[in-house]
Structure formats: structure tokens, C-alpha cells
Design a protein around this motif. Structure first.
Motif, PDB file in Angstrom:
ATOM      1  N   GLY A  97       0.817  -1.231   0.000  1.00 17.79           N
ATOM      2  CA  GLY A  97       0.000   0.000   0.000  1.00 17.79           C
ATOM      3  C   GLY A  97       0.836   1.260   0.000  1.00 17.79           C
ATOM      4  N   ASP A  98       0.286   2.320   0.634  1.00 15.81           N
ATOM      5  CA  ASP A  98       0.959   3.628   0.679  1.00 15.81           C
ATOM      6  C   ASP A  98       2.357   3.555   1.274  1.00 15.81           C
ATOM      7  N   LEU A  99       2.557   2.575   2.153  1.00 17.26           N
ATOM      8  CA  LEU A  99       3.834   2.496   2.870  1.00 17.26           C
ATOM      9  C   LEU A  99       4.926   1.784   2.068  1.00 17.26           C
ATOM     10  N   GLU A 100       4.578   1.310   0.887  1.00 13.82           N
ATOM     11  CA  GLU A 100       5.527   0.523   0.096  1.00 13.82           C
ATOM     12  C   GLU A 100       6.889   1.207   0.013  1.00 13.82           C
ATOM     13  N   SER A 101       7.916   0.504   0.487  1.00 10.83           N
ATOM     14  CA  SER A 101       9.254   1.086   0.517  1.00 10.83           C
ATOM     15  C   SER A 101      10.270  -0.009   0.827  1.00 10.83           C
ATOM     16  N   PHE A 102      11.510   0.304   0.544  1.00  5.78           N
ATOM     17  CA  PHE A 102      12.603  -0.618   0.836  1.00  5.78           C
ATOM     18  C   PHE A 102      12.652  -0.960   2.324  1.00  5.78           C
ATOM     19  N   LEU A 103      12.503   0.066   3.189  1.00  8.68           N
ATOM     20  CA  LEU A 103      12.630  -0.184   4.629  1.00  8.68           C
ATOM     21  C   LEU A 103      11.499  -1.071   5.163  1.00  8.68           C
ATOM     22  N   ILE A 104      10.278  -0.901   4.654  1.00  4.89           N
ATOM     23  CA  ILE A 104       9.169  -1.766   5.090  1.00  4.89           C
ATOM     24  C   ILE A 104       9.417  -3.190   4.583  1.00  4.89           C
ATOM     25  N   GLU A 105       9.910  -3.280   3.358  1.00  3.83           N
ATOM     26  CA  GLU A 105      10.174  -4.595   2.763  1.00  3.83           C
ATOM     27  C   GLU A 105      11.222  -5.367   3.580  1.00  3.83           C
ATOM     28  N   ILE A 106      12.329  -4.695   3.931  1.00  6.43           N
ATOM     29  CA  ILE A 106      13.365  -5.431   4.681  1.00  6.43           C
ATOM     30  C   ILE A 106      12.902  -5.696   6.116  1.00  6.43           C
ATOM     31  N   THR A 107      12.016  -4.846   6.639  1.00  9.12           N
ATOM     32  CA  THR A 107      11.469  -5.086   7.979  1.00  9.12           C
ATOM     33  C   THR A 107      10.689  -6.407   7.978  1.00  9.12           C
ATOM     34  N   ALA A 108       9.845  -6.593   6.963  1.00  8.93           N
ATOM     35  CA  ALA A 108       9.069  -7.839   6.855  1.00  8.93           C
ATOM     36  C   ALA A 108      10.021  -9.029   6.787  1.00  8.93           C
ATOM     37  N   ASP A 109      11.082  -8.870   6.031  1.00  9.28           N
ATOM     38  CA  ASP A 109      12.062  -9.942   5.841  1.00  9.28           C
ATOM     39  C   ASP A 109      12.802 -10.248   7.152  1.00  9.28           C
ATOM     40  N   VAL A 110      13.314  -9.208   7.784  1.00  8.85           N
ATOM     41  CA  VAL A 110      14.076  -9.393   9.028  1.00  8.85           C
ATOM     42  C   VAL A 110      13.194 -10.035  10.101  1.00  8.85           C
ATOM     43  N   GLY A 141      14.850   5.702  -6.038  1.00  2.00           N
ATOM     44  CA  GLY A 141      15.548   4.447  -6.313  1.00  2.00           C
ATOM     45  C   GLY A 141      16.968   4.516  -5.797  1.00  2.00           C
ATOM     46  N   GLY A 142      17.558   3.340  -5.580  1.00  2.00           N
ATOM     47  CA  GLY A 142      18.979   3.272  -5.228  1.00  2.00           C
ATOM     48  C   GLY A 142      19.273   3.473  -3.760  1.00  2.00           C
ATOM     49  N   CYS A 143      18.516   4.356  -3.077  1.00  2.00           N
ATOM     50  CA  CYS A 143      18.899   4.689  -1.707  1.00  2.00           C
ATOM     51  C   CYS A 143      18.030   3.959  -0.678  1.00  2.00           C
ATOM     52  N   ILE A 144      18.374   4.149   0.586  1.00  2.00           N
ATOM     53  CA  ILE A 144      17.724   3.399   1.662  1.00  2.00           C
ATOM     54  C   ILE A 144      16.276   3.849   1.876  1.00  2.00           C
ATOM     55  N   ILE A 145      15.970   5.123   1.647  1.00  3.23           N
ATOM     56  CA  ILE A 145      14.597   5.569   1.902  1.00  3.23           C
ATOM     57  C   ILE A 145      13.739   5.511   0.638  1.00  3.23           C
ATOM     58  N   ARG A 146      14.190   4.767  -0.359  1.00  7.80           N
ATOM     59  CA  ARG A 146      13.396   4.688  -1.588  1.00  7.80           C
ATOM     60  C   ARG A 146      11.987   4.165  -1.247  1.00  7.80           C
ATOM     61  N   ALA A 147      10.999   4.815  -1.849  1.00  4.73           N
ATOM     62  CA  ALA A 147       9.619   4.530  -1.469  1.00  4.73           C
ATOM     63  C   ALA A 147       8.671   5.066  -2.515  1.00  4.73           C
ATOM     64  N   ARG A 148       7.518   4.436  -2.569  1.00 10.84           N
ATOM     65  CA  ARG A 148       6.494   4.862  -3.501  1.00 10.84           C
ATOM     66  C   ARG A 148       6.064   6.305  -3.210  1.00 10.84           C
ATOM     67  N   PHE A 149       5.945   6.648  -1.918  1.00  5.36           N
ATOM     68  CA  PHE A 149       5.314   7.919  -1.598  1.00  5.36           C
ATOM     69  C   PHE A 149       6.184   9.137  -1.940  1.00  5.36           C
ATOM     70  N   LEU A 150       7.459   8.909  -2.308  1.00  3.94           N
ATOM     71  CA  LEU A 150       8.290  10.038  -2.742  1.00  3.94           C
ATOM     72  C   LEU A 150       7.718  10.688  -4.006  1.00  3.94           C
ATOM     73  N   ASN A 151       7.004   9.885  -4.820  1.00  2.00           N
ATOM     74  CA  ASN A 151       6.318  10.465  -5.981  1.00  2.00           C
ATOM     75  C   ASN A 151       5.336  11.541  -5.545  1.00  2.00           C
ATOM     76  N   ARG A 152       4.648  11.274  -4.434  1.00  2.00           N
ATOM     77  CA  ARG A 152       3.647  12.237  -3.939  1.00  2.00           C
ATOM     78  C   ARG A 152       4.349  13.540  -3.522  1.00  2.00           C
ATOM     79  N   ILE A 153       5.575  13.405  -2.973  1.00  2.00           N
ATOM     80  CA  ILE A 153       6.313  14.606  -2.549  1.00  2.00           C
ATOM     81  C   ILE A 153       6.726  15.422  -3.775  1.00  2.00           C
ATOM     82  N   THR A 154       7.238  14.717  -4.790  1.00  4.26           N
ATOM     83  CA  THR A 154       7.612  15.414  -6.028  1.00  4.26           C
ATOM     84  C   THR A 154       6.406  16.159  -6.595  1.00  4.26           C
ATOM     85  N   GLU A 155       5.263  15.472  -6.624  1.00  2.20           N
ATOM     86  CA  GLU A 155       4.051  16.109  -7.180  1.00  2.20           C
ATOM     87  C   GLU A 155       3.662  17.348  -6.363  1.00  2.20           C
TER      88      GLU A 155
END
Ligand code: NBP
Length: 480
Positions: free
Chosen positions: A224-237, A367-381
Motif C-alpha cells: 500500500g501507501d507504505l511501500e518502501s525498501f525499509l518496510i520490505e526489509i522489515t518484513a524480511d528481518v 531508487g537506489g537509496c535506503i529511503i526509496r519509497a512509492r510515496f516520494l512520488n507524492r512529494i515530487t508532485e
């Protein structure tokens, strides 16, 4: 001279960056203080592209096409100055020196001033994504002159991460701007990680759920909205099991979070600029608290809890409602932390004349960095709608997103307080939200007190001017 770009400093980061350049078809001059690292790079990765190894700095510089482009990737601090000193007599006007290490931005401002005085371009560049990012595509934040970006930019863009075909690299601004933005990126990373940890703690204590069960919840949140590298690795860890004990891995890790210093720099700068980056500050202090062993031992032994019972029903619906509340509170707190970080970028940009495009920063962090996330698009917009947006939270999209979760956010922070779960980042983010939206703040009382004990004066709500009350005399008011 045939190399298009050179890398000096071939530990994990420099080695992978050099391989990334070579894999993109560039001829790469490579050098390291001790030659062994240069040799091992060429032996192990030589087949990946065209490397020109040199043992001496002079040969390394001589192997580069002009204007030379030298990327320094050594330990930040004194090592960077040592390498610059060695390079300087070998370079010529117009050459470009790139510091891609984690320099503190005031050092970059100092180095840029010194090198530009000698007709050289100095490009302090943030590089995020760790070892893997350096090899496969990092997020790159170059500062320096626009002129240097014309020839250097295309090479950096080529090796950067791509999202929807857009490179995660763009010109940031003069002198220290690139390293500054990288610093704030890391500060935001601290806040994001702390918020995730608080959400995990709430789910653990509120639901009595296992690490694996919470890992499942994070995996669902990642769609969902929280989709991000950090949430993904949290689920994994959280779902990882310790091979030795069979316990959840997270349960056998000592609960003391370390730090290398970029969070501290970010907070120090927030204090210098007077920008309330409470999310980043609380996250940095939370790591400090985790490592305060004698204090924690004394506190654990002596301090009563007086907590209440959790008010979450045992049925699936009640539990699901709590999970959704925590998700909404996490998202809202995260928006606050990012909003504060972007305010800090705006303030530093104004102070230093950097003219940083905040929407572009959100774009290159996708992309590429640790805080990469879907919601950064919303910030750009949001910054595309208004490049001078004074408060990211006040953009319509974020106002609605946070507003929808506001009741849940309040319930979660209240429950955390009643049940004794420490949530400094959730709580301070909500306090910031209420502070920044308040029509009137109790700061009026503070200013009145300041005038009382220190004659610091005050302004009035009803007319212009600066005033002082004769507190210890007849309490008449004078215009100051
Ligand atoms: P290190 O930070 O561990 O630095 C090792 C490199 O610095 C080696 O090449 C070493 O040469 C060289 N060096 C030192 Br130490 N002192 C030197 C001196 N006086 N003169 C010349 N060279 C010297 O390497 P790293 O982990 O690859 O990181 C490189 C930079 O990238 C750092 O600034 C780091 O903060 C930054 N960074 C790292 C990461 C990450 O995930 N690791 C991510 C993003 C940014 P030697 O081989 O001869 O000892």
C-alpha cells in the motif's frame, strides 16, 4: 591518456563504483593508496570492462582524458584531505575532483573554496545505497558548479539507479549542497527506521504477536501507501529465524542501536537553523537511549509502570482495527518526518544560496537509496504544484492523507502512553502536527516570562512595535 573517469579509493564502495562505471562502457582509471586493492579489483572484475590500473597517483592522473574526472572514495575526513593534497599538484585547470564519500557538508564548502581558487571544479557528491547500490545503481546527489555537471552529470546519471526510466541523479546545487542533501537523507532514514521500530513494538505489545506474525503484517503494508525498501526489509528481518537457537532473529539481537554520525549532524544543523526536525531528533536520541546501559539498568530496576490494560478486543476484527490504526499512525508520522526534513533543506538552501529543487530531491530518492519509497512520488508532485510550498503537510494530498488517519493516530499515541510503550517519534510527530496547525501557541507565555526576567521585550497581537513592561516597578509598558 584514455580513461574517461578515475576512481581513487578502492575499498567496498570505490571498487563497486569503479565496476559500475566499467559495466556502463566507460574506461575507468583505478588507484588505491595500497596497490593490493587495485590489483585485486583488476584480477577479479577485469573482465567486466576496461580498467586502467595505476600504482602511483601520478600515473593514475596521467591516464585520464582531459578535463580529468577523478572520483575520490576514501574514508571521510582526514583521508579525503590527504588524497586532495596528493592530487592537487598533478591536476590542471578545468579538471573535476569528485568527493563521493560521506563528507560533512561544511568540509565540502571549505574544499570547494580551496579548489575553485585554483581553477578546479570540486564536486561534493552524496552517494546512497551502500555496497550494492554502488555496484548496481545508487542514488547520486552531486553538488558543485553547474558547468562541471555538464560533462560529469551524464556519466553519473548513467550509473545511477533508474525509476520509470528516470535517473536517480540530478544536479543539487553549489558547493556543499550535495553532501547536505545526503546528510538530510540519512537523517530522514533514522526517523523512518525509528517509526517502523515503534510500530513493531506497538504490534508486539498490543497484540502479543510474534515477530513472524508482525513480519506478515509489514509484508501486507508493503503493498500500500507504505511501500518502501525499509518496510520490505522489515518484513524480511522479522520473519528471519536464528539458525543457532531457532528463535526469531530479532529476539536474539541486542537492543542497542549504533550510529555513525549523520543523524547527529542533521540534528545539529536543525538546531543551528532553528528548524524543528523533531522526528529525526527523537530517532537519534532513541538510539542514544538504547545505548545508555547504566541508565537503562537503573531505570528498569527503579521506575514503576502504572500502566493500564490494553483495550484491544481479542476478536479478529478488534485486532485488525488496531493494526490499521498503527498503519495510519505510522504513515502520518512518516509524512511529518519527511515534511520536517524538506523544511530543513529549504532553510539551508536559503541560508547558503543553493536554490535546491525539493521535488527533484524526492525524485532522485525513489531508487537506489535506503529511503526509496512509492510515496516520494507524492512529494515530487506536491512541489511540482508549488515549488515554494512552505509546509509539505499543507499540500492537499498530504493534508487529506494525514487527516484520514488522524483519529487513529491519536488513539495509537494515547494507547502507547497508557500502556507504557515508548513511542517518541510517533508522539512527537503528533505534537508537531498539533503545534504547526494551532492558531495560538503558549509561546506567548514564554515570551512574557522572557520579558519578565530578562527584559527581552515582546510584540503585541493588536499593534505594531516592540515593548517592555516594567515588571519590578510600576508595570507600565514602554515601547522598546
Ligand atoms: P572506508 O571508509 O573503509 O575507507 C577505506 C579506503 O580509504 C581505502 O581505500 C583506504 O586505502 C583509503 N584511505 C584511508 Br582509510 N586513509 C587514506 C589516506 N590517508 N590516503 C589515501 N587513502 C586512504 O571505505 P568504504 O566503506 O568503501 O567507504 C568509502 C566512502 O564512502 C566513505 O566516505 C564512506 O563514508 C562512504 N560511504 C560508504 C557507504 C557504505 O555503505 N560503506 C555508503 C555510502 C557512502 P587503503 O586501502 O590503502 O587503506
Amino acid at each position: 591518456a584514455r580513461a574517461q573517469i578515475g576512481v581513487t579509493g578502492l575499498a567496498v564502495m570505490g571498487r563497486n563504483l569503479a565496476r559500475n562505471f566499467a559495466r556502463h562502457g566507460y574506461t575507468v582509471a583505478v588507484h588505491n593508496r595500497s596497490y593490493a586493492k587495485t590489483q585485486s579489483l583488476v584480477e577479479e572484475a577485469g573482465h567486466e570492462g576496461d580498467f586502467v590500473p595505476s600504482e602511483s597517483m601520478a600515473d593514475f592522473v596521467a591516464s585520464l582524458e582531459r578535463p580529468r574526472k577523478v572520483v575520490i572514495m576514501v574514508k571521510a575526513g582526514a583521508a579525503t584531505d590527504a588524497v586532495i593534497d596528493e592530487l592537487l599538484p598533478l591536476l590542471e585547470e578545468g579538471d573535476i575532483v569528485v568527493d563521493a564519500g560521506n563528507a560533512h557538508f561544511p568540509d565540502t564548502i571549505r574544499r570547494e573554496e580551496a579548489l575553485s581558487a585554483r581553477g578546479l571544479h570540486f564536486v561534493g557528491t552524496g552517494v546512497s545505497g551502500g555496497e550494492e547500490g554502488a555496484l548496481l545503481g545508487p542514488s547520486i546527489m552531486p553538488g558543485g558548479t553547474r558547468e562541471s555537471y555538464e560533462s560529469l552529470g551524464p556519466i553519473l546519471e548513467a550509473i545511477s539507479a533508474k525509476v520509470d526510466g528516470t535517473p536517480c541523479c540530478t544536479y543539487v546545487g553549489p558547493n556543499g549542497a550535495g553532501h547536505f542533501v545526503k546528510m538530510v537523507h540519512n537523517g530522514i532514514e533514522y526517523a523512518d527506521m525509528q517509526l517502523i521500530a515503534e510500530a513493531y513494538d506497538l504490534l508486539k505489545q498490543g497484540l502479543g504477536a510474534s515477530a513472524a506474525e508482525i513480519g506478515q503484517i509489514f509484508a501486507e503494508w508493503n503493498s500500500g501507501d507504505l511501500e518502501s525498501f525499509l518496510i520490505e526489509i522489515t518484513a524480511d528481518v522479522l520473519q528471519h529465524v536464528d539458525a543457532e537457537t531457532g528463535s526469531a532473529f530479532v529476539d536474539i539481537v541486542l537492543d542497542q542501536a549504533e550510529q555513525k554520525g549523520t543523524g547527529r549532524w542533521t540534528v545539529q544543523n536543525g538546531l543551528d537553523l532553528g528548524v524543528p526536525i523533531t522526528g529525526i531528533a527523537e530517532a537519534t536520541f532513541a538510539r542514544a537511549l538504547s545505548g545508555s546501559v547504566p541508565q537503562r539498568e537503573a531505570g528498569h530496576a527503579a521506575l514503576p509502570a502504572h500502566t493500564q490494560e490494553w483495550e484491544i478486543g481479542a476478536d479478529d476484527d478488534s485486532r485488525a482495527r488496531f493494526v490499521e490504526d498503527v498503519r495510519l499512525a505510522l504513515y502520518a508520522s512518516k509524512v511529518v518526518a519527511y515534511s520536517q526534513g524538506f523544511d530543513q533543506i529549504a532553510a539551508a538552501s536559503a541560508e547558503n544560496g543553493w536554490d535546491i529543487d525539493r521535488g527533484a530531491m524526492a525524485r532522485i530518492w525513489r531508487g537506489g537509496c535506503i529511503i526509496r519509497a512509492r510515496f516520494l512520488n507524492r512529494i515530487t508532485e506536491a512541489y511540482e504544484r508549488d515549488a515554494n510550498l512552505p509546509l509539505l503537510l499543507a499540500d492537499e494530498y498530504f493534508t487529506n492523507a494525514v487527516g484520514n488517519g488522524l483519529a487513529a493516530w491519536r488513539r495509537v499515541v494515547a494507547a502507547a502512553a497508557q500502556n507504557g510503550v515508548p513511542t517518541p517519534a510517533f508522539s512527537s510527530s503528533l505534537a508537531y502536527y498539533d503545534g504547526v496547525r494551532a492558531e495560538r501557541l503558549p509561546a506567548a507565555l514564554i515570551q512574557a516570562q522572557r520579558d519578565f526576567f530578562g527584559a527581552h521585550t515582546y510584540r503585541r497581537t493588536d499593534r505594531e512595535g516592540t515593548f517592555h513592561t516594567q515588571w519590578s516597578a510600576d508595570r507600565t509598558e514602554q515601547e522598546a
